[in-house]
Design an enzyme around this catalytic site. Structure first.
Site, mmCIF file in Angstrom:
data_model
loop_
_atom_site.group_PDB
_atom_site.id
_atom_site.type_symbol
_atom_site.label_atom_id
_atom_site.label_comp_id
_atom_site.label_asym_id
_atom_site.label_seq_id
_atom_site.Cartn_x
_atom_site.Cartn_y
_atom_site.Cartn_z
ATOM 1 N N ASP A 106 0.850 -1.181 0.000
ATOM 2 C CA ASP A 106 0.000 0.000 0.000
ATOM 3 C C ASP A 106 0.898 1.247 0.000
ATOM 4 O O ASP A 106 1.778 1.349 -0.848
ATOM 5 C CB ASP A 106 -0.962 -0.063 1.203
ATOM 6 C CG ASP A 106 -1.954 1.079 1.261
ATOM 7 O OD1 ASP A 106 -2.926 1.068 0.478
ATOM 8 O OD2 ASP A 106 -1.761 1.990 2.084
ATOM 9 N N HIS A 308 -6.963 -6.211 -1.374
ATOM 10 C CA HIS A 308 -5.933 -5.201 -1.161
ATOM 11 C C HIS A 308 -4.914 -5.574 -0.090
ATOM 12 O O HIS A 308 -3.771 -5.139 -0.135
ATOM 13 C CB HIS A 308 -6.586 -3.866 -0.790
ATOM 14 C CG HIS A 308 -5.614 -2.764 -0.575
ATOM 15 N ND1 HIS A 308 -4.766 -2.308 -1.573
ATOM 16 C CD2 HIS A 308 -5.308 -2.027 0.534
ATOM 17 C CE1 HIS A 308 -4.017 -1.325 -1.096
ATOM 18 N NE2 HIS A 308 -4.319 -1.153 0.168
#
Length: 331
Positions: A106, A308
């Site tokens: 991320d 994610h």
């Protein structure tokens, strides 16, 4: 500095560039530095420690500035990518090493990519999870996000001082449950876009899904661990991490001189095929982005069904890809 044992993982604080950073560390050998994203902490890498240590590496996961147990500078502009790269450079030195392998997920991925670009002398190899190397190694300008998704797009929404800060801290348990579940490959499917867009009169938590049951990769004990990591900052628990988003346009201005500059150290890219980030990038665009790694890209790994939270959702597969990459670096 006194190390506090947490199982076999030791915890301490290191002062880097005038900021106290919390690190979790274990093992001996070449340094592998793990960089988390939003809204996470060192704990996001809990499943990678033992296998990497057993393979002969010194594993260090840091709470990056503003997050969890690390210090939170007051000024918004203290969270640019130049500050964050400076923290990585200082941390490598503070850990007594000359070089490291960087692994970022991320927001940690832009930090890793940018550090590798600016200081290849310090980086043996770089792995990015979820976020590919973007043109200026930051995120697209907010004007592009507004044009595509509107003012409710979460990255734009985060620009409002104090708004998301207050919403996310109201019930940290619910915040972590909903963010992790809604960004995962286990979330309900539907609609053309997976992007989080806050409608008029809504809060961010209104658009995130409360799971009836946590997915297998995430337990109530894991949620408690994240909540505990964030507890010391009180009402500002999420402000440090949100300040990273508040530097998106500033990063693009500061790093404009790096446009087109490739990553010149060996690289690995890993992402799930259900990741909200990659779903917003057409495959042709992804191939162009990955050209920043050519010819140094060792492997691109796509994980089916994974969202994610790459290394949390698919720990065995991510760890196997990292070990394979590390073996490649070490010959």
């Amino acid at each position: 500095m006194t190390k506090q044992a947490y199982g076999q993982i030791a915890h301490r604080h290191v002062e880097v560039n005038g900021v106290r950073l919390h690190v979790a560390e274990q093992g001996e050998g070449p340094l592998v530095l793990l960089l988390h994203g939003f809204p996470e902490s060192w704990y996001s890498w809990r499943n990678q420690f033992a296998p990497l240590v057993e393979a002969g590496y010194r594993v260090v996961a840091v709470d990056q500035r503003g997050y969890a147990r690390s210090e939170q500078p007051e000024s918004v502009d203290a969270y640019t990518l130049f500050h964050l790269v400076g923290d990585v450079v200082g941390l490598i030195r503070a850990l007594g090493k000359e070089r490291a392998v960087l692994v970022g997920h991320d927001w940690g991925a832009p930090v890793a990519w940018t550090t590798a670009t600016l200081r290849p002398d310090l980086v043996r190899g770089v792995a990015g999870l979820s976020v590919p190397p973007l043109p200026t190694l930051s995120l697209p300008p907010l004007s592009q996000a507004r044009e595509r998704f509107g003012d409710g797009f979460y990255q734009v929404y985060f620009q409002r001082p104090g708004v998301a800060d207050a919403e996310l801290v109201q019930d940290p348990h619910a915040t972590f449950r909903r963010l992790f579940y809604s960004g995962s490959g286990d979330r309900p499917r539907g609609g053309e876009s997976q992007a989080w867009v806050v409608g008029e009169g809504q809060t961010l938590l209104d658009v995130l899904v409360e799971p009836e049951k946590l997915p297998d990769w995430l337990s109530e004990a894991d949620i408690e661990a994240f909540v505990a990591d964030y507890a010391e900052h009180g009402e500002r628990a999420f402000t440090g991490g949100l300040n990273w988003y508040r530097n998106i346009d500033r990063n693009n201005e500061l790093l404009a001189g790096l446009v087109g500059r490739p990553v010149e150290v060996p690289a690995l890219y890993v992402a799930g095929d259900q990741d909200m980030v990659t779903s917003m990038i057409p495959e042709d665009g992804m191939r162009l982005l990955l050209q920043h790694l050519t010819p140094k890209l060792y492997r691109r790994v796509t994980l089916p069904g994974v969202g994610h939270w790459t290394q949390q959702e698919s720990p065995a597969e991510v760890t196997a890809a990292l070990l394979d990459f590390l073996q490649h670096l070490d010959g």
